[in-house]
Design an enzyme around this catalytic site. Structure first.
Site, PDB file in Angstrom:
ATOM      1  N   THR A  16       0.813  -1.219   0.000  1.00 47.60           N
ATOM      2  CA  THR A  16       0.000   0.000   0.000  1.00 47.60           C
ATOM      3  C   THR A  16       0.847   1.270   0.000  1.00 47.60           C
ATOM      4  O   THR A  16       2.036   1.254   0.278  1.00 47.60           O
ATOM      5  CB  THR A  16      -0.932   0.030   1.224  1.00 47.60           C
ATOM      6  OG1 THR A  16      -0.154   0.080   2.415  1.00 47.60           O
ATOM      7  CG2 THR A  16      -1.850  -1.185   1.255  1.00 47.60           C
ATOM      8  N   ASP A  17       0.159   2.356  -0.308  1.00 47.71           N
ATOM      9  CA  ASP A  17       0.801   3.669  -0.253  1.00 47.71           C
ATOM     10  C   ASP A  17       0.473   4.320   1.094  1.00 47.71           C
ATOM     11  O   ASP A  17      -0.051   3.660   1.992  1.00 47.71           O
ATOM     12  CB  ASP A  17       0.360   4.528  -1.439  1.00 47.71           C
ATOM     13  CG  ASP A  17      -1.141   4.792  -1.479  1.00 47.71           C
ATOM     14  OD1 ASP A  17      -1.842   4.594  -0.445  1.00 47.71           O
ATOM     15  OD2 ASP A  17      -1.633   5.194  -2.548  1.00 47.71           O
ATOM     16  N   ALA A  18       0.743   5.596   1.222  1.00 52.78           N
ATOM     17  CA  ALA A  18       0.545   6.298   2.491  1.00 52.78           C
ATOM     18  C   ALA A  18      -0.920   6.331   2.930  1.00 52.78           C
ATOM     19  O   ALA A  18      -1.211   6.503   4.117  1.00 52.78           O
ATOM     20  CB  ALA A  18       1.087   7.729   2.393  1.00 52.78           C
ATOM     21  N   VAL A  21      -3.909   2.345   0.558  1.00 48.86           N
ATOM     22  CA  VAL A  21      -4.519   1.877  -0.687  1.00 48.86           C
ATOM     23  C   VAL A  21      -3.435   1.165  -1.488  1.00 48.86           C
ATOM     24  O   VAL A  21      -2.285   1.604  -1.519  1.00 48.86           O
ATOM     25  CB  VAL A  21      -5.098   3.069  -1.491  1.00 48.86           C
ATOM     26  CG1 VAL A  21      -5.574   2.645  -2.861  1.00 48.86           C
ATOM     27  CG2 VAL A  21      -6.227   3.727  -0.702  1.00 48.86           C
TER      28      VAL A  21
END
Length: 137
Positions: A16-18, A21
């Protein structure tokens, strides 16, 4: 069309990203895993194909549509379905789903290459036979 092959994939924090997601490029990794497991379910290991048959597979083209986000800890299904078989390629219709909802879908064309020269070469006859006889999962 052949049957849809599917594997479960859990979304880890590293996927995931920050915003928790799934980072867009990771959908390609999930699809790669599904194609590898599809091949394994047919009885083929990629390292064995390289040693025994002198071939490898490489992605030739990809078209993806991102429809909904996947998030940290989701349990996904990554699918692979043969859409078309050429003499030296296989085109897959692939999806990433969560509880029946399609999050990402795409078309991935994989070329069969000579492992020494990276030149296109025909699919191994025993793989071709399974695809043509409908024995693919």
């Amino acid at each position: 069309m052949k049957a849809v092959f599917s594997i479960p994939i859990r979304v880890y924090y590293e996927d995931t990203d920050a915003g928790n997601v799934v980072y867009y490029a990771n959908y390609l990794k999930f699809m790669e895993r599904a194609r590898t497991e599809w091949l394994r379910a047919l009885g083929f290991e990629q390292d064995e194909l390289s040693r025994r048959d002198g071939i490898l597979f490489a992605v030739r083209s990809v078209k993806l549509d991102f429809l909904k986000p996947a998030r940290f800890n989701d349990l996904l299904q990554a699918t692979a379905q043969v859409a078309k078989r050429g003499n030296a390629s296989i085109t897959f219709a692939q999806q990433i789903r969560r509880e029946g909802l399609t999050l990402c879908e795409g078309e991935v064309k994989v070329a069969c290459l000579d492992a020494a020269t990276f030149a296109p070469c025909p699919l191994p006859p025993r793989l071709r036979a399974q695809l043509d006889d409908g024995e693919a999962p």
